[in-house]
Design a protein around this motif. Structure first.
Motif, PDB file in Angstrom:
ATOM      1  N   TYR A 219       0.679  -1.076   0.234  1.00 23.74           N
ATOM      2  CA  TYR A 219      -0.060  -0.081   0.178  1.00 23.74           C
ATOM      3  C   TYR A 219       0.641   0.987  -0.135  1.00 23.74           C
TER       4      TYR A 219
ATOM      5  N   ASP B 250       0.397   5.331   1.352  1.00 23.52           N
ATOM      6  CA  ASP B 250      -0.348   6.889   2.001  1.00 23.52           C
ATOM      7  C   ASP B 250       0.536   8.248   0.791  1.00 23.52           C
TER       8      ASP B 250
ATOM      9  N   SER C  32      -4.436  12.593   3.532  1.00 26.48           N
ATOM     10  CA  SER C  32      -3.561  11.506   2.891  1.00 26.48           C
ATOM     11  C   SER C  32      -4.891  10.720   2.713  1.00 26.48           C
ATOM     12  N   LYS C  33      -4.781   9.592   2.104  1.00 26.95           N
ATOM     13  CA  LYS C  33      -5.012   8.731   1.753  1.00 26.95           C
ATOM     14  C   LYS C  33      -4.525   6.951   1.381  1.00 26.95           C
ATOM     15  N   ARG C  34      -4.996   5.848   1.765  1.00 29.00           N
ATOM     16  CA  ARG C  34      -3.890   4.885   1.645  1.00 29.00           C
ATOM     17  C   ARG C  34      -4.711   4.259   0.082  1.00 29.00           C
TER      18      ARG C  34
ATOM     19  N   ASP D 127      -4.265   0.802  -2.371  1.00 29.95           N
ATOM     20  CA  ASP D 127      -3.705  -0.566  -2.221  1.00 29.95           C
ATOM     21  C   ASP D 127      -2.611  -0.681  -3.886  1.00 29.95           C
TER      22      ASP D 127
END
Length: 115
Positions: free
Chosen positions: A81, A83, A91-93, A95
């Protein structure tokens, strides 16, 4: 030389021999699979570079949970993943998954998942 000195000298000699054998064994084990280890490292870097190239703010990318499987001959699968900040600064995670094939020494990356 007295008996105690001879015994001590023999003991030190045995310890030295065991140390030499241990070092040689570790060196031999470390050299096994170096090509696949190098391939997995190259694949990881190539995949992360490809993922960063698709990001809005690649300088904020922090990769985690990255794992690799495979080798130079069979191809390497890289998953994990990242970030990073989106266009709004949040902020976004995300995959990701990549399949990396090698032609000679050159890795060719196909991103198979980016969610």
């Amino acid at each position: 030389m007295n008996r105690a000195a001879k015994k001590n000298r023999l003991h030190i000699g045995k310890e030295f021999a065991v140390l030499v054998i241990a070092i040689c064994g570790a060196s031999l084990m470390a050299s096994c699979g170096d090509d696949d280890l190098d391939a997995r490292t190259d694949a990881r870097v190539a995949c992360q570079d490809a993922v960063e190239a698709r990001m809005k703010s690649p300088s904020t990318a922090k990769f985690g949970g990255v794992s690799t499987d495979g080798g130079r001959d069979s191809g390497v699968t890289v998953t994990g993943y990242v970030d990073a900040q989106n266009t709004f600064g949040a902020s976004k995670r995300t995959d990701f998954a990549c399949l990396v094939d090698f032609v000679g020494d050159s890795p060719h990356v196909r991103i198979t998942g980016l969610e």
